[in-house]
Motif scaffolding. Structure first.
Motif, PDB file in Angstrom:
ATOM      1  N   ILE A  47      46.244  36.791  40.025  1.00 26.66           N
ATOM      2  CA  ILE A  47      44.826  36.426  40.026  1.00 26.66           C
ATOM      3  C   ILE A  47      44.269  36.734  38.638  1.00 26.66           C
ATOM      4  O   ILE A  47      44.363  37.871  38.168  1.00 26.66           O
ATOM      5  CB  ILE A  47      44.057  37.214  41.094  1.00 26.66           C
ATOM      6  CG1 ILE A  47      44.643  36.915  42.474  1.00 26.66           C
ATOM      7  CG2 ILE A  47      42.576  36.858  41.058  1.00 26.66           C
ATOM      8  CD1 ILE A  47      44.090  37.802  43.573  1.00 26.66           C
ATOM      9  N   SER A  80      41.516  31.528  44.251  1.00 27.65           N
ATOM     10  CA  SER A  80      42.856  32.109  44.102  1.00 27.65           C
ATOM     11  C   SER A  80      42.952  33.409  44.893  1.00 27.65           C
ATOM     12  O   SER A  80      43.961  33.690  45.543  1.00 27.65           O
ATOM     13  CB  SER A  80      43.161  32.374  42.627  1.00 27.65           C
ATOM     14  OG  SER A  80      43.211  31.184  41.895  1.00 27.65           O
ATOM     15  N   PHE A  81      41.895  34.205  44.836  1.00 32.75           N
ATOM     16  CA  PHE A  81      41.844  35.472  45.564  1.00 32.75           C
ATOM     17  C   PHE A  81      41.973  35.228  47.066  1.00 32.75           C
ATOM     18  O   PHE A  81      42.781  35.872  47.748  1.00 32.75           O
ATOM     19  CB  PHE A  81      40.527  36.180  45.241  1.00 32.75           C
ATOM     20  CG  PHE A  81      40.312  37.469  45.994  1.00 32.75           C
ATOM     21  CD1 PHE A  81      41.082  38.582  45.727  1.00 32.75           C
ATOM     22  CD2 PHE A  81      39.328  37.559  46.970  1.00 32.75           C
ATOM     23  CE1 PHE A  81      40.878  39.768  46.413  1.00 32.75           C
ATOM     24  CE2 PHE A  81      39.116  38.730  47.662  1.00 32.75           C
ATOM     25  CZ  PHE A  81      39.892  39.842  47.381  1.00 32.75           C
TER      26      PHE A  81
END
Length: 210
Positions: A47, A80-81
């Motif tokens: 990330i 993305s997290f």
């Protein structure tokens, strides 16, 4: 300014023990402009937190793209997290808009950090609120704004983010990011030029009214 100093400043609002964990387990990477760092269907392994530079996040349907948001310095990618915590493939693309330095947090460590350090949850919830607002703005522009306003606002934002005017950019690139056809951008650009808002150059576009 040294990269380690920039990283420390970016993380300065976090718990000292969490910062030590991040520094010990993460990698700082310099990424060239126009590098694809994430694509649809790819599983997220790291990330990014942007230290300097700019990353754009977008979606693509057939040959058309739609810009969703930019990741600026001291920001990260909430999509993305979310994908990493659910162990799901990415639903977006991400490329570097300009030369970028990013701190890459390993996903397996981030999952543990969310349990140990409430600070990191605060970091990403702040990102969630920011991105949610930006996505609502994007939807609003698409639904309610005419293309001339969308295009003008797009140029203003990109100049503000990159601190460059004129912009070195083609009509096709703009069309891709706004999810429309090149011919539409060319027609609207002529309208803005006629109104004295932009000047079209051989290799780019200059915004005259800001």
């Amino acid at each position: 300014m040294a990269i380690n100093t920039k990283v420390s400043q970016t993380l300065s609002h976090l718990n000292a023990n969490l910062v030590a964990e991040i520094m010990a387990n993460s990698v700082t990477k310099e990424i060239s402009q126009n590098t694809e760092i994430l694509k649809v269907g790819q599983y997220v392994k790291v990330i990014p937190i942007v230290i300097s530079g700019l990353i754009k996040v977008f979606t693509r349907v057939e040959e058309k793209e739609l810009l969703l948001y930019y990741i600026r310095p001291q920001e990260s990618c909430i999509m993305s997290f979310a994908a990493s915590l659910k162990n799901e493939p990415s639903s977006v693309f991400a490329t570097t808009e300009e030369d970028t330095t990013a701190l890459l947090l390993p996903v397996d460590k981030v999952e543990n950090w969310t349990k140990q350090f409430p600070d990191i949850n605060t970091l990403f919830f702040q990102q969630y609120n920011l991105r949610y607002s930006e996505l609502l703005d994007t939807i609003h522009h698409i639904l309610f704004d005419k293309m001339d306003k969308r295009l003008y606002d797009y140029l203003r934002e990109k100049i503000s983010l990159t601190n460059r005017n004129p912009l070195t950019i083609s009509h096709r690139q703009i069309a891709n990011e706004l999810g429309t056809a090149r011919e539409v951008i060319s027609r609207v650009m002529k309208k803005l030029e006629h109104e004295g808002k932009v000047r079209q150059l051989k290799n780019g576009i200059e915004l005259l009214m800001r």
